[in-house]
Write a protein that holds these residues in place. Structure first.
Motif, PDB file in Angstrom:
ATOM      1  N   ASN A  23     -20.047 -40.683  11.501  1.00  0.00           N
ATOM      2  CA  ASN A  23     -19.303 -39.462  11.824  1.00  0.00           C
ATOM      3  C   ASN A  23     -20.193 -38.228  11.848  1.00  0.00           C
ATOM      4  O   ASN A  23     -19.771 -37.170  12.310  1.00  0.00           O
ATOM      5  CB  ASN A  23     -18.185 -39.241  10.799  1.00  0.00           C
ATOM      6  CG  ASN A  23     -17.073 -40.244  10.934  1.00  0.00           C
ATOM      7  OD1 ASN A  23     -16.430 -40.327  11.967  1.00  0.00           O
ATOM      8  ND2 ASN A  23     -16.836 -41.027   9.898  1.00  0.00           N
ATOM      9  N   HIS A  24     -21.403 -38.331  11.315  1.00  0.00           N
ATOM     10  CA  HIS A  24     -22.294 -37.182  11.294  1.00  0.00           C
ATOM     11  C   HIS A  24     -22.773 -36.870  12.707  1.00  0.00           C
ATOM     12  O   HIS A  24     -23.118 -37.769  13.476  1.00  0.00           O
ATOM     13  CB  HIS A  24     -23.486 -37.442  10.382  1.00  0.00           C
ATOM     14  CG  HIS A  24     -23.112 -37.608   8.942  1.00  0.00           C
ATOM     15  ND1 HIS A  24     -24.040 -37.870   7.963  1.00  0.00           N
ATOM     16  CD2 HIS A  24     -21.912 -37.543   8.304  1.00  0.00           C
ATOM     17  CE1 HIS A  24     -23.436 -37.957   6.785  1.00  0.00           C
ATOM     18  NE2 HIS A  24     -22.138 -37.768   6.976  1.00  0.00           N
ATOM     19  N   PHE A  68     -22.598 -28.707   5.056  1.00  0.00           N
ATOM     20  CA  PHE A  68     -22.383 -30.143   4.887  1.00  0.00           C
ATOM     21  C   PHE A  68     -21.468 -30.648   5.994  1.00  0.00           C
ATOM     22  O   PHE A  68     -20.638 -29.909   6.526  1.00  0.00           O
ATOM     23  CB  PHE A  68     -21.741 -30.451   3.533  1.00  0.00           C
ATOM     24  CG  PHE A  68     -22.602 -30.123   2.351  1.00  0.00           C
ATOM     25  CD1 PHE A  68     -23.618 -30.984   1.951  1.00  0.00           C
ATOM     26  CD2 PHE A  68     -22.402 -28.952   1.637  1.00  0.00           C
ATOM     27  CE1 PHE A  68     -24.419 -30.680   0.863  1.00  0.00           C
ATOM     28  CE2 PHE A  68     -23.198 -28.637   0.544  1.00  0.00           C
ATOM     29  CZ  PHE A  68     -24.207 -29.501   0.157  1.00  0.00           C
ATOM     30  N   ASN A  69     -21.598 -31.931   6.315  1.00  0.00           N
ATOM     31  CA  ASN A  69     -20.683 -32.549   7.259  1.00  0.00           C
ATOM     32  C   ASN A  69     -19.259 -32.449   6.731  1.00  0.00           C
ATOM     33  O   ASN A  69     -19.002 -32.750   5.567  1.00  0.00           O
ATOM     34  CB  ASN A  69     -21.072 -34.018   7.482  1.00  0.00           C
ATOM     35  CG  ASN A  69     -20.163 -34.712   8.464  1.00  0.00           C
ATOM     36  OD1 ASN A  69     -19.168 -35.312   8.087  1.00  0.00           O
ATOM     37  ND2 ASN A  69     -20.497 -34.621   9.734  1.00  0.00           N
ATOM     38  N   GLN A  70     -18.335 -32.038   7.574  1.00  0.00           N
ATOM     39  CA  GLN A  70     -16.962 -31.802   7.136  1.00  0.00           C
ATOM     40  C   GLN A  70     -16.134 -33.077   7.023  1.00  0.00           C
ATOM     41  O   GLN A  70     -15.182 -33.138   6.251  1.00  0.00           O
ATOM     42  CB  GLN A  70     -16.270 -30.824   8.091  1.00  0.00           C
ATOM     43  CG  GLN A  70     -16.905 -29.451   8.121  1.00  0.00           C
ATOM     44  CD  GLN A  70     -16.855 -28.767   6.769  1.00  0.00           C
ATOM     45  OE1 GLN A  70     -15.787 -28.608   6.177  1.00  0.00           O
ATOM     46  NE2 GLN A  70     -18.016 -28.368   6.258  1.00  0.00           N
ATOM     47  N   THR A  90     -30.122 -26.706   3.158  1.00  0.00           N
ATOM     48  CA  THR A  90     -29.195 -27.507   2.355  1.00  0.00           C
ATOM     49  C   THR A  90     -29.868 -28.788   1.885  1.00  0.00           C
ATOM     50  O   THR A  90     -29.727 -29.194   0.731  1.00  0.00           O
ATOM     51  CB  THR A  90     -27.932 -27.835   3.167  1.00  0.00           C
ATOM     52  OG1 THR A  90     -27.342 -26.611   3.640  1.00  0.00           O
ATOM     53  CG2 THR A  90     -26.910 -28.580   2.322  1.00  0.00           C
ATOM     54  N   ALA A  91     -30.620 -29.427   2.771  1.00  0.00           N
ATOM     55  CA  ALA A  91     -31.315 -30.659   2.401  1.00  0.00           C
ATOM     56  C   ALA A  91     -32.326 -30.406   1.285  1.00  0.00           C
ATOM     57  O   ALA A  91     -32.434 -31.200   0.339  1.00  0.00           O
ATOM     58  CB  ALA A  91     -32.020 -31.248   3.623  1.00  0.00           C
ATOM     59  N   GLU A  92     -33.051 -29.297   1.361  1.00  0.00           N
ATOM     60  CA  GLU A  92     -34.029 -28.975   0.324  1.00  0.00           C
ATOM     61  C   GLU A  92     -33.342 -28.679  -1.005  1.00  0.00           C
ATOM     62  O   GLU A  92     -33.830 -29.069  -2.074  1.00  0.00           O
ATOM     63  CB  GLU A  92     -34.875 -27.783   0.771  1.00  0.00           C
ATOM     64  CG  GLU A  92     -35.832 -28.122   1.911  1.00  0.00           C
ATOM     65  CD  GLU A  92     -36.627 -26.919   2.378  1.00  0.00           C
ATOM     66  OE1 GLU A  92     -36.344 -25.791   1.908  1.00  0.00           O
ATOM     67  OE2 GLU A  92     -37.528 -27.104   3.219  1.00  0.00           O
ATOM     68  N   TRP A  93     -32.193 -27.999  -0.958  1.00  0.00           N
ATOM     69  CA  TRP A  93     -31.450 -27.677  -2.187  1.00  0.00           C
ATOM     70  C   TRP A  93     -30.946 -28.950  -2.855  1.00  0.00           C
ATOM     71  O   TRP A  93     -31.077 -29.123  -4.068  1.00  0.00           O
ATOM     72  CB  TRP A  93     -30.285 -26.738  -1.857  1.00  0.00           C
ATOM     73  CG  TRP A  93     -29.489 -26.326  -3.059  1.00  0.00           C
ATOM     74  CD1 TRP A  93     -29.821 -25.367  -3.968  1.00  0.00           C
ATOM     75  CD2 TRP A  93     -28.226 -26.859  -3.470  1.00  0.00           C
ATOM     76  NE1 TRP A  93     -28.836 -25.273  -4.931  1.00  0.00           N
ATOM     77  CE2 TRP A  93     -27.851 -26.174  -4.653  1.00  0.00           C
ATOM     78  CE3 TRP A  93     -27.380 -27.839  -2.962  1.00  0.00           C
ATOM     79  CZ2 TRP A  93     -26.669 -26.448  -5.332  1.00  0.00           C
ATOM     80  CZ3 TRP A  93     -26.205 -28.117  -3.628  1.00  0.00           C
ATOM     81  CH2 TRP A  93     -25.856 -27.431  -4.804  1.00  0.00           C
ATOM     82  N   ILE A  94     -30.393 -29.865  -2.077  1.00  0.00           N
ATOM     83  CA  ILE A  94     -29.920 -31.134  -2.617  1.00  0.00           C
ATOM     84  C   ILE A  94     -31.075 -31.909  -3.248  1.00  0.00           C
ATOM     85  O   ILE A  94     -30.960 -32.470  -4.347  1.00  0.00           O
ATOM     86  CB  ILE A  94     -29.253 -31.982  -1.511  1.00  0.00           C
ATOM     87  CG1 ILE A  94     -27.868 -31.416  -1.157  1.00  0.00           C
ATOM     88  CG2 ILE A  94     -29.122 -33.449  -1.925  1.00  0.00           C
ATOM     89  CD1 ILE A  94     -26.832 -31.542  -2.267  1.00  0.00           C
ATOM     90  N   THR A  95     -32.215 -31.926  -2.575  1.00  0.00           N
ATOM     91  CA  THR A  95     -33.381 -32.644  -3.099  1.00  0.00           C
ATOM     92  C   THR A  95     -33.808 -32.079  -4.450  1.00  0.00           C
ATOM     93  O   THR A  95     -34.107 -32.835  -5.383  1.00  0.00           O
ATOM     94  CB  THR A  95     -34.542 -32.567  -2.090  1.00  0.00           C
ATOM     95  OG1 THR A  95     -34.131 -33.191  -0.860  1.00  0.00           O
ATOM     96  CG2 THR A  95     -35.780 -33.278  -2.619  1.00  0.00           C
TER      97      THR A  95
END
Length: 199
Positions: A23-24, A68-70, A90-95
């Motif tokens: 779905n992404h 983020f994907n909804q 966002t990807a860097e923050w999650i990491t």
């Protein structure tokens, strides 16, 4: 979940089960981050991951804007957790956040996790959305599955009234084998498109 899309090669959609991460949006898949248990014998602790994220949100320990994907912001894939980020920040923050988990977990970017292979293709004219393009390719090419494909770049060349589009993709090894069996081409609408793979 099930989508009425598929690839019998005759243009007639065929139902098949798709993973949640399909779905992404293809243009955003590259930003996905997999969270993996450091103990390879154990699955990722999805409860711990979600609890950690919820605490950060409650404490307002967030950058100004996260994307983020909804539809499927979090998906489990073979015991690992995929977080559907939609931009680099966002990807860097999650990491960074996942680096503090205890017991320890590690993170792996989407493209690296699936071992995707870089290629380029030239479309005869500017295309529809990535999702629409992939659906058309599956409908016209028997056995093709684009669930993991990620679009990482789109550019144009030629005059305004005669432009072609150059697309950079990362695709899975099975798709590469299928495409190479067809002289590195796929059917698309009323023509064929050619893929170029790095040697």
């Amino acid at each position: 979940m099930s989508f009425d899309e598929g690839g019998d090669g005759d243009g007639i959609p065929k139902s098949r089960s798709r993973p949640m991460f399909a779905n992404h949006i293809p243009e955003f898949r590259r930003y996905g981050v997999f969270v993996i248990n450091a103990d390879s014998k154990k699955p990722a602790d999805s409860n711990l991951i979600m609890e950690t994220l919820c605490k950060l949100i409650e404490n307002h320990d967030l950058p100004n804007k996260l994307q983020f994907n909804q539809i499927a912001p979090v998906a489990e894939v073979n015991g690992n957790v995929l977080i559907g980020c939609e931009d680099e920040d966002t990807a860097e923050w999650i990491t960074r956040c996942m680096g503090d988990l205890r017991p320890p977990h590690s993170t792996v970017p989407y493209i690296e996790f699936f071992g995707l292979i870089r290629c380029t293709l030239v479309m005869p004219e500017p295309t529809e959305t990535g999702s629409g393009l992939f659906s058309t390719l599956e409908n016209q090419n028997r056995g093709l599955v684009t669930d993991k494909w990620a679009i990482t770049g789109r550019s144009f060349e030629g005059a305004e009234d005669n432009r072609s589009e150059i697309m950079e993709l990362y695709i899975d090894a099975e798709s590469k084998k299928l495409i190479e069996r067809q002289s590195s081409t796929l059917l698309y609408a009323y023509t064929t498109i050619r893929f170029r793979f790095e040697s």
